[in-house]
Write an enzyme that holds these catalytic residues in place. Sequence first.
Site, PDB file in Angstrom:
ATOM      1  N   LYS A  67       7.913   1.622   0.193  1.00  0.00           N
ATOM      2  CA  LYS A  67       7.647   0.327  -0.425  1.00  0.00           C
ATOM      3  C   LYS A  67       8.825  -0.085  -1.301  1.00  0.00           C
ATOM      4  O   LYS A  67       9.339   0.705  -2.100  1.00  0.00           O
ATOM      5  CB  LYS A  67       6.366   0.397  -1.276  1.00  0.00           C
ATOM      6  CG  LYS A  67       5.100   0.582  -0.459  1.00  0.00           C
ATOM      7  CD  LYS A  67       4.775  -0.632   0.376  1.00  0.00           C
ATOM      8  CE  LYS A  67       3.462  -0.475   1.112  1.00  0.00           C
ATOM      9  NZ  LYS A  67       3.102  -1.661   1.907  1.00  0.00           N
ATOM     10  N   LYS A 100      -2.757  -4.460  12.270  1.00  0.00           N
ATOM     11  CA  LYS A 100      -3.813  -3.728  11.574  1.00  0.00           C
ATOM     12  C   LYS A 100      -5.152  -4.192  12.120  1.00  0.00           C
ATOM     13  O   LYS A 100      -5.386  -5.401  12.254  1.00  0.00           O
ATOM     14  CB  LYS A 100      -3.722  -3.968  10.067  1.00  0.00           C
ATOM     15  CG  LYS A 100      -2.389  -3.507   9.469  1.00  0.00           C
ATOM     16  CD  LYS A 100      -2.281  -3.812   7.985  1.00  0.00           C
ATOM     17  CE  LYS A 100      -0.927  -3.351   7.446  1.00  0.00           C
ATOM     18  NZ  LYS A 100      -0.748  -3.662   6.005  1.00  0.00           N
TER      19      LYS A 100
END
Length: 349
Positions: A127, A235
């Site tokens: 991240k 997703k």
Amino acid sequence: MSTNPFPPPPARRRPEEPRDQHPALEELLAGAHVVSLPMRVKFRGILQREALLLNGPLGWGEFCPFPEYGDQEASRWLAAAIEAGWQGFPEPLRTSIRVNATVPAVAADRVPEILARFGRVDAVKIKVAEPGQSLDDDAARVAAVREALPDAAIRVDANGGWDIPAAVEALTRLAGVGLEYAEQPVPDIAGLAEVRRRLQAAGIPVLIAADESVRKEDDPLKVARAGAADLIVVKVAPLGGVRRALDIVAQAGLPAVVSSALDTSVGIRAGLALAAALPELPYACGLGTVSLLAADVTRDPLVPVDGAIRVREVAADPELLAEYAAAPERRDWWLERLRRVHAELAASQ
């Protein structure tokens, strides 16, 4: 003789008659459990992950859209949970799914601790672009991962946190460690296309992956038509289920990486079903995020072993559901949300 070390996953029990419509609200409420699970580290700004689990005739489904999502967007998450519990998953093409480790926006000196929870891995997602942090922080974190894993594939995820100039500057700098791809460096599709164009013009070998520009768009195929990405991140829950995600990947015509939305093992099971059913799976998937939770709803969590997760069924444990049951006011909040979102989903049929 097959050399596959994993046996095929057990077949799910099928209903006597396929359902043409979603189950009634009362049926969902009868098998609903709301949990609040502690995180090992802060992720997406939270230290507790709340989820509503649904116990259906074919297994467990998970409904866990983040609180800021509106009911219309959340209705896709409910459709995915219903698919898992009431409709079942497509037949798998593979029984083992390679996964990446995930490193949150932690200080560089915490990277070895985070990586240790994943065991041996060949790919890492890091991240970056965290609010309040600098590019120096990102570069130090990425460098720490490269030092710990000299041969691993490294990808960074900005969650749309940069503007175009900042993204080009950051990816030019981070490319020095060797990046497999950069996920959603800027928020919008036009910006992705421009970042991709500028990097190519400068000879910076970083592929662009679209995540939010697929799952949060009314038309998830816009990004492919705009030539804004080299690959897409899909997703299950935000796209409305495994079958809908398979259709989107087929229409997009781009390589796909299957990822998760910080799910319990119940939600990860759906991600594995998608990864197992895709005709091609060229990249390690972002389905190892149960390792970021300090607790789960099953005694046998879906966590990677030697960089892969075996495709298998998952059942929530009654004792764990009780131990991590959400506070009454949070349970009421989720059940009321379920009522609203079910109505939204029914209206869209």
